[in-house]
Design a protein around this motif. Sequence first.
Motif, PDB file in Angstrom:
ATOM      1  N   ALA A   7      31.695 -30.183 -12.603  1.00 28.66           N
ATOM      2  CA  ALA A   7      32.226 -30.343 -13.962  1.00 28.66           C
ATOM      3  C   ALA A   7      33.413 -31.308 -13.965  1.00 28.66           C
ATOM      4  CB  ALA A   7      32.629 -28.985 -14.527  1.00 28.66           C
ATOM      5  N   ARG A   8      34.288 -31.216 -12.961  1.00 27.20           N
ATOM      6  CA  ARG A   8      35.421 -32.146 -12.873  1.00 27.20           C
ATOM      7  C   ARG A   8      34.916 -33.573 -12.663  1.00 27.20           C
ATOM      8  NH1 ARG A   8      37.451 -28.289  -9.318  1.00 27.20           N
ATOM      9  NH2 ARG A   8      37.156 -29.730  -7.558  1.00 27.20           N
ATOM     10  N   SER A   9      33.876 -33.705 -11.850  1.00 31.65           N
ATOM     11  CA  SER A   9      33.329 -35.037 -11.594  1.00 31.65           C
ATOM     12  C   SER A   9      32.797 -35.664 -12.876  1.00 31.65           C
ATOM     13  CB  SER A   9      32.208 -34.942 -10.557  1.00 31.65           C
ATOM     14  OG  SER A   9      31.588 -36.193 -10.371  1.00 31.65           O
ATOM     15  N   PHE A  10      32.014 -34.914 -13.645  1.00 31.22           N
ATOM     16  CA  PHE A  10      31.478 -35.445 -14.892  1.00 31.22           C
ATOM     17  C   PHE A  10      32.611 -35.793 -15.867  1.00 31.22           C
ATOM     18  CE2 PHE A  10      26.738 -34.185 -15.267  1.00 31.22           C
ATOM     19  CZ  PHE A  10      26.520 -34.495 -13.935  1.00 31.22           C
ATOM     20  N   ALA A  11      33.644 -34.968 -15.903  1.00 30.37           N
ATOM     21  CA  ALA A  11      34.751 -35.212 -16.833  1.00 30.37           C
ATOM     22  C   ALA A  11      35.516 -36.480 -16.482  1.00 30.37           C
ATOM     23  CB  ALA A  11      35.700 -34.014 -16.831  1.00 30.37           C
ATOM     24  N   GLY A  12      35.510 -36.868 -15.217  1.00 30.41           N
ATOM     25  CA  GLY A  12      36.218 -38.066 -14.803  1.00 30.41           C
ATOM     26  C   GLY A  12      35.353 -39.302 -14.715  1.00 30.41           C
ATOM     27  N   SER A  13      34.097 -39.206 -15.127  1.00 25.39           N
ATOM     28  CA  SER A  13      33.140 -40.303 -14.975  1.00 25.39           C
ATOM     29  C   SER A  13      33.001 -41.120 -16.258  1.00 25.39           C
ATOM     30  CB  SER A  13      31.768 -39.733 -14.570  1.00 25.39           C
ATOM     31  OG  SER A  13      31.832 -39.069 -13.318  1.00 25.39           O
ATOM     32  N   TRP A  14      32.388 -42.293 -16.100  1.00 26.41           N
ATOM     33  CA  TRP A  14      32.089 -43.169 -17.231  1.00 26.41           C
ATOM     34  C   TRP A  14      30.637 -43.634 -17.145  1.00 26.41           C
ATOM     35  CZ3 TRP A  14      34.981 -44.479 -21.424  1.00 26.41           C
ATOM     36  CH2 TRP A  14      36.363 -44.263 -21.370  1.00 26.41           C
ATOM     37  N   LEU A  15      30.032 -43.805 -18.321  1.00 21.88           N
ATOM     38  CA  LEU A  15      28.707 -44.417 -18.419  1.00 21.88           C
ATOM     39  C   LEU A  15      28.810 -45.635 -19.327  1.00 21.88           C
ATOM     40  CD1 LEU A  15      25.286 -42.656 -18.816  1.00 21.88           C
ATOM     41  CD2 LEU A  15      25.804 -44.700 -20.138  1.00 21.88           C
TER      42      LEU A  15
END
Length: 465
Positions: A334-342
């Motif tokens: 969840a932390r990874s997705f929150a810090g990601s960009w598309l």
Amino acid sequence: MTAPDTDAPRLTPDLPAYLQDLADFVMASPSSYHAAAEVARRLEAAGYARADERLDFPAEPGGYVLVRDGAVMAWRIPDAGRTSATPVFRILGAHTDSPTFKLKPRPSTAREGWLQAGVEVYGGPLLNSWLDRELCFAGRMVTVDGRDHLVRTGPIARFPQLAVHLDREVNNGLKLDRQQHLHPVWGAVPVGDHGGRNADLSTDILAVLARTAGLDADEVAGFDVVMADTQAPGVFGASGELFASGRLDNLSSVHAGLVALESLSASGADASAGGVVADGVSGESAGAPVIPVLAAFDHEELGSASRSGAAGPVLEDVLRRVLDVMGVSGQGAARSFAGSWLLSADAGHLVHPNYAERHDPVNHPRANGGPLLKINANQRYSTDAAGAAAFARWCGVAGVPFQEFVSNNGVPCGSTIGPISATRLGIRTVDVGIGLLSMHSAREMCGAEDPARLAGAVTAFYNGV
């Protein structure tokens, strides 16, 4: 005899290196299946390993590429020993399919001495742009043993127009019936022997395709075959400042992501996130290892609802499996997705000089003005203020100009994989792409400088700035 004018402009200017590479990629990709295979081939040549989704994903640092039907996913696992921070993703989203025509079952017909093929309209092509062009058939054939075989013909088919002598009103408004008039000719019924020329001629288009693929017709149990324009891309304009090609929507974006990944592979350096401001909190992802991802989906032109489309699970499956092999799950994922960009990269519209009233009266994207930042109040594009600021930063680092695109309020806005992916994943998403004239034509056009500029912005994006 008059001496040639050595100062006269060349009629066929040479392509700059980036456009030549893009042209080669387009010509190698007449169907989504060919595009996915070409991405995989080039990345494998750059040192990426082929991943099989039926097996456990590899955990070792390095690049990997996965093909699912007409979609391709590629990613690069950084050296996990550099930091204990939760990794984040930088995803370039694009699509491999383009508007075209798809072979129907039992496609072979003959009428009035002509061999024809039954096709179905795929997506929303500009129908009239496909008339009187030499077209190929390309796609995949699946044999009885379940194996896929790529197939493509040379120039073989054409949608012939009715001569103006037989329709004096045609220039007052061409109307094409999709069933009757979009029935391509691909040969002539043999008449006599003509010295043996017709001895090996088949009247079954599937038999011709099977033979082209090196198969016997009775081996073929299924097929996904579309049509593509065979004219090679090229530059034109007074100074070669314009570029014309089929399938720029959206192979231009797929190619930009591919070139950026190849560049990362050549440099051998892993990136780390630069502390992007998100929701008013600065530096949440600072120093996190960046996993660059190319997600090139199929079926965007149909709405993306398939197992290889953006509305399907393929990207989320890949992201979660990559995190799993890196030992990240639950709260960490969840932390990874929150810090990601598309970065959702798809083509947008340049202002058409003959229809300027169809565009927003203030925001007027121009050829060679740089890639577009695509904005829509109703979230047909996913760009928001944070995304606009981030894209400005990536373009600034790359030294690339960009321009905003927004639709005229009276003209419905299209959409992209951006809102679909943002809804599925909850990852911050920005919609961008190069500007085109004649979008969805058999042959689209753009500024000759804009494709390379998009690749530069994508490279900066992948580098974690």
